[in-house]
Design a protein around this motif. Structure first.
Motif, PDB file in Angstrom:
ATOM      1  N   VAL A 130       7.612 -20.934  -7.301  1.00 33.72           N
ATOM      2  CA  VAL A 130       6.699 -20.477  -6.263  1.00 33.72           C
ATOM      3  C   VAL A 130       7.127 -21.138  -4.956  1.00 33.72           C
ATOM      4  CG1 VAL A 130       4.309 -20.415  -5.457  1.00 33.72           C
ATOM      5  CG2 VAL A 130       4.805 -20.260  -7.915  1.00 33.72           C
ATOM      6  N   VAL A 131       7.387 -20.338  -3.941  1.00 32.07           N
ATOM      7  CA  VAL A 131       7.736 -20.841  -2.616  1.00 32.07           C
ATOM      8  C   VAL A 131       6.611 -20.418  -1.686  1.00 32.07           C
ATOM      9  CG1 VAL A 131       9.425 -20.796  -0.745  1.00 32.07           C
ATOM     10  CG2 VAL A 131      10.194 -20.600  -3.124  1.00 32.07           C
ATOM     11  N   GLY A 132       5.851 -21.397  -1.207  1.00 30.59           N
ATOM     12  CA  GLY A 132       4.713 -21.025  -0.382  1.00 30.59           C
ATOM     13  C   GLY A 132       4.003 -22.221   0.206  1.00 30.59           C
ATOM     14  N   GLY A 133       2.939 -21.920   0.911  1.00 37.01           N
ATOM     15  CA  GLY A 133       2.184 -22.934   1.609  1.00 37.01           C
ATOM     16  C   GLY A 133       1.404 -23.860   0.688  1.00 37.01           C
ATOM     17  N   VAL A 134       1.214 -25.082   1.164  1.00 35.52           N
ATOM     18  CA  VAL A 134       0.416 -26.094   0.481  1.00 35.52           C
ATOM     19  C   VAL A 134      -0.395 -26.814   1.553  1.00 35.52           C
ATOM     20  CG1 VAL A 134       0.455 -28.085  -1.065  1.00 35.52           C
ATOM     21  CG2 VAL A 134       2.310 -26.429  -1.166  1.00 35.52           C
ATOM     22  N   ALA A 135      -1.677 -26.978   1.306  1.00 34.50           N
ATOM     23  CA  ALA A 135      -2.542 -27.663   2.267  1.00 34.50           C
ATOM     24  C   ALA A 135      -3.520 -28.544   1.508  1.00 34.50           C
ATOM     25  CB  ALA A 135      -3.296 -26.654   3.125  1.00 34.50           C
ATOM     26  N   PHE A 136      -4.179 -29.417   2.251  1.00 37.12           N
ATOM     27  CA  PHE A 136      -5.249 -30.228   1.678  1.00 37.12           C
ATOM     28  C   PHE A 136      -6.516 -29.874   2.441  1.00 37.12           C
ATOM     29  CE2 PHE A 136      -7.755 -33.888   0.526  1.00 37.12           C
ATOM     30  CZ  PHE A 136      -7.394 -34.065  -0.799  1.00 37.12           C
ATOM     31  N   ASN A 137      -7.520 -29.368   1.713  1.00 41.31           N
ATOM     32  CA  ASN A 137      -8.704 -28.794   2.342  1.00 41.31           C
ATOM     33  C   ASN A 137      -9.976 -29.581   2.051  1.00 41.31           C
ATOM     34  OD1 ASN A 137      -6.996 -26.766   3.125  1.00 41.31           O
ATOM     35  ND2 ASN A 137      -7.800 -25.252   1.715  1.00 41.31           N
ATOM     36  N   THR A 138     -10.888 -29.506   2.978  1.00 41.99           N
ATOM     37  CA  THR A 138     -12.260 -29.958   2.762  1.00 41.99           C
ATOM     38  C   THR A 138     -13.113 -28.704   2.678  1.00 41.99           C
ATOM     39  OG1 THR A 138     -11.881 -32.014   3.970  1.00 41.99           O
ATOM     40  CG2 THR A 138     -14.172 -31.322   3.680  1.00 41.99           C
TER      41      THR A 138
ATOM     42  N   LEU B   7      -6.874 -28.858  -3.111  1.00 38.31           N
ATOM     43  CA  LEU B   7      -5.629 -28.270  -2.630  1.00 38.31           C
ATOM     44  C   LEU B   7      -5.942 -26.892  -2.074  1.00 38.31           C
ATOM     45  CD1 LEU B   7      -3.005 -29.067  -5.405  1.00 38.31           C
ATOM     46  CD2 LEU B   7      -3.614 -30.385  -3.386  1.00 38.31           C
ATOM     47  N   GLY B   8      -5.147 -26.453  -1.124  1.00 32.36           N
ATOM     48  CA  GLY B   8      -5.333 -25.142  -0.540  1.00 32.36           C
ATOM     49  C   GLY B   8      -4.015 -24.458  -0.286  1.00 32.36           C
ATOM     50  N   GLU B   9      -4.094 -23.237   0.177  1.00 33.53           N
ATOM     51  CA  GLU B   9      -2.987 -22.356   0.529  1.00 33.53           C
ATOM     52  C   GLU B   9      -2.528 -21.548  -0.686  1.00 33.53           C
ATOM     53  OE1 GLU B   9      -1.418 -21.038   3.026  1.00 33.53           O
ATOM     54  OE2 GLU B   9      -2.233 -22.226   4.641  1.00 33.53           O
ATOM     55  N   THR B  10      -1.891 -20.430  -0.394  1.00 34.45           N
ATOM     56  CA  THR B  10      -1.543 -19.477  -1.445  1.00 34.45           C
ATOM     57  C   THR B  10      -0.438 -19.959  -2.382  1.00 34.45           C
ATOM     58  OG1 THR B  10      -0.021 -18.338   0.039  1.00 34.45           O
ATOM     59  CG2 THR B  10      -2.280 -17.529  -0.035  1.00 34.45           C
ATOM     60  N   GLY B  11       0.495 -20.765  -1.878  1.00 34.90           N
ATOM     61  CA  GLY B  11       1.537 -21.282  -2.777  1.00 34.90           C
ATOM     62  C   GLY B  11       0.931 -22.183  -3.847  1.00 34.90           C
ATOM     63  N   ALA B  12       0.067 -23.087  -3.424  1.00 34.05           N
ATOM     64  CA  ALA B  12      -0.589 -23.990  -4.374  1.00 34.05           C
ATOM     65  C   ALA B  12      -1.470 -23.207  -5.336  1.00 34.05           C
ATOM     66  CB  ALA B  12      -1.411 -25.041  -3.624  1.00 34.05           C
TER      67      ALA B  12
ATOM     68  N   ASP C 256       6.008 -22.896 -16.882  1.00 31.95           N
ATOM     69  CA  ASP C 256       6.668 -24.113 -16.393  1.00 31.95           C
ATOM     70  C   ASP C 256       6.936 -23.850 -14.903  1.00 31.95           C
ATOM     71  OD1 ASP C 256       8.189 -26.356 -15.897  1.00 31.95           O
ATOM     72  OD2 ASP C 256       9.918 -25.689 -17.069  1.00 31.95           O
ATOM     73  N   VAL C 257       6.119 -24.459 -14.042  1.00 28.81           N
ATOM     74  CA  VAL C 257       6.099 -24.088 -12.629  1.00 28.81           C
ATOM     75  C   VAL C 257       6.807 -25.120 -11.756  1.00 28.81           C
ATOM     76  CG1 VAL C 257       4.612 -23.568 -10.640  1.00 28.81           C
ATOM     77  CG2 VAL C 257       3.920 -22.864 -12.931  1.00 28.81           C
ATOM     78  N   THR C 258       7.639 -24.617 -10.864  1.00 24.72           N
ATOM     79  CA  THR C 258       8.187 -25.406  -9.766  1.00 24.72           C
ATOM     80  C   THR C 258       7.621 -24.812  -8.487  1.00 24.72           C
ATOM     81  OG1 THR C 258      10.222 -25.915 -10.969  1.00 24.72           O
ATOM     82  CG2 THR C 258      10.281 -26.130  -8.562  1.00 24.72           C
ATOM     83  N   LEU C 259       7.021 -25.664  -7.667  1.00 32.11           N
ATOM     84  CA  LEU C 259       6.446 -25.235  -6.388  1.00 32.11           C
ATOM     85  C   LEU C 259       7.218 -25.892  -5.263  1.00 32.11           C
ATOM     86  CD1 LEU C 259       4.239 -24.067  -4.479  1.00 32.11           C
ATOM     87  CD2 LEU C 259       2.883 -26.108  -5.003  1.00 32.11           C
ATOM     88  N   HIS C 260       7.596 -25.094  -4.286  1.00 35.40           N
ATOM     89  CA  HIS C 260       8.218 -25.633  -3.090  1.00 35.40           C
ATOM     90  C   HIS C 260       7.285 -25.401  -1.919  1.00 35.40           C
ATOM     91  CE1 HIS C 260      10.354 -25.409   0.723  1.00 35.40           C
ATOM     92  NE2 HIS C 260      11.057 -26.409   0.232  1.00 35.40           N
ATOM     93  N   GLY C 261       7.105 -26.441  -1.109  1.00 37.41           N
ATOM     94  CA  GLY C 261       6.298 -26.285   0.082  1.00 37.41           C
ATOM     95  C   GLY C 261       6.526 -27.430   1.049  1.00 37.41           C
ATOM     96  N   PRO C 262       6.358 -27.179   2.333  1.00 39.03           N
ATOM     97  CA  PRO C 262       6.482 -28.250   3.325  1.00 39.03           C
ATOM     98  C   PRO C 262       5.166 -29.032   3.439  1.00 39.03           C
ATOM     99  CG  PRO C 262       6.213 -26.131   4.412  1.00 39.03           C
ATOM    100  CD  PRO C 262       6.237 -25.859   2.945  1.00 39.03           C
TER     101      PRO C 262
END
Length: 194
Positions: free
Chosen positions: A6-14, A38-43, A55-61
């Protein structure tokens, strides 16, 4: 175990729950509760795929900051392999107001770099190469469904036959798998679905 990248966004949300969204005027609003997540569609995709047994690999900035470390810890707890590229702006953060009807107002507190520098070679190395030809797969899927429907099978069985005939198609260089027959479709159905 099936692998997924999964290549997509990762955020930390309240996340803040309110009975209803506040009107656009000065006021005090009491929440019904709040939590961090956690937030964003990649996460979101990665967490759901992992819970479904992938078996998931996630890439995100993410940033080199407290929230980036919290994201990495949570993904590790979930058993997700996380590849990060550092975002010089820091980890993306949102405050989401959630009303009782399921509505959402998302407020970006810190947003990611619009065009981050990514290590594309590292990502390309993770994408498997294969000899599948998807030309004709949609037509094969349709034909498999109609095959089941013509036999008056239940819709679930028709959908499964569609996936079987589509899968057989992508293993050949032709628009229809040379080995395809009613007998093979039924045999593959019994083998995979009983």
């Amino acid at each position: 175990m099936i692998r997924a990248l999964v290549v997509g966004g990762v955020a930390f949300n309240t996340m803040i729950q309110v009975e209803r969204f506040p009107e656009p005027r000065a006021q005090t609003v009491f929440s019904r509760g709040y939590h961090e997540a956690l937030g964003e569609t990649g996460a979101g995709k990665a967490l759901n795929l992992r819970k479904l047994g992938f078996d998931v690999t996630l890439h995100g900035p993410i940033g080199d900051d407290l929230y980036g470390r919290r994201i990495e810890e949570r993904l590790q707890q979930e058993g997700i392999h996380f590849l990060r590229d550092l975002d010089p702006r820091g980890t993306e953060r949102h405050v989401n107001l959630m009303d009782a009807e399921g509505g959402r107002i998302s407020i970006y507190m810190a947003y990611a770099t619009f065009e981050p520098q990514l290590d594309l070679a590292r990502l390309e190395a993770l994408i498997p190469t294969h000899d599948y030809d998807t030309n004709g797969a949609g037509d094969a899927l349709f034909a498999g469904f109609l095959f089941g429907h013509a036999r008056r099978y239940p819709i679930e069985q028709c959908s499964r036959l569609a996936s079987i005939v589509g899968a057989l198609c992508v293993t050949s260089e032709e628009l229809a798998a040379p080995t395809l027959s009613p007998e093979l479709a039924e045999e593959e159905y019994r083998k995979h679905f009983g």
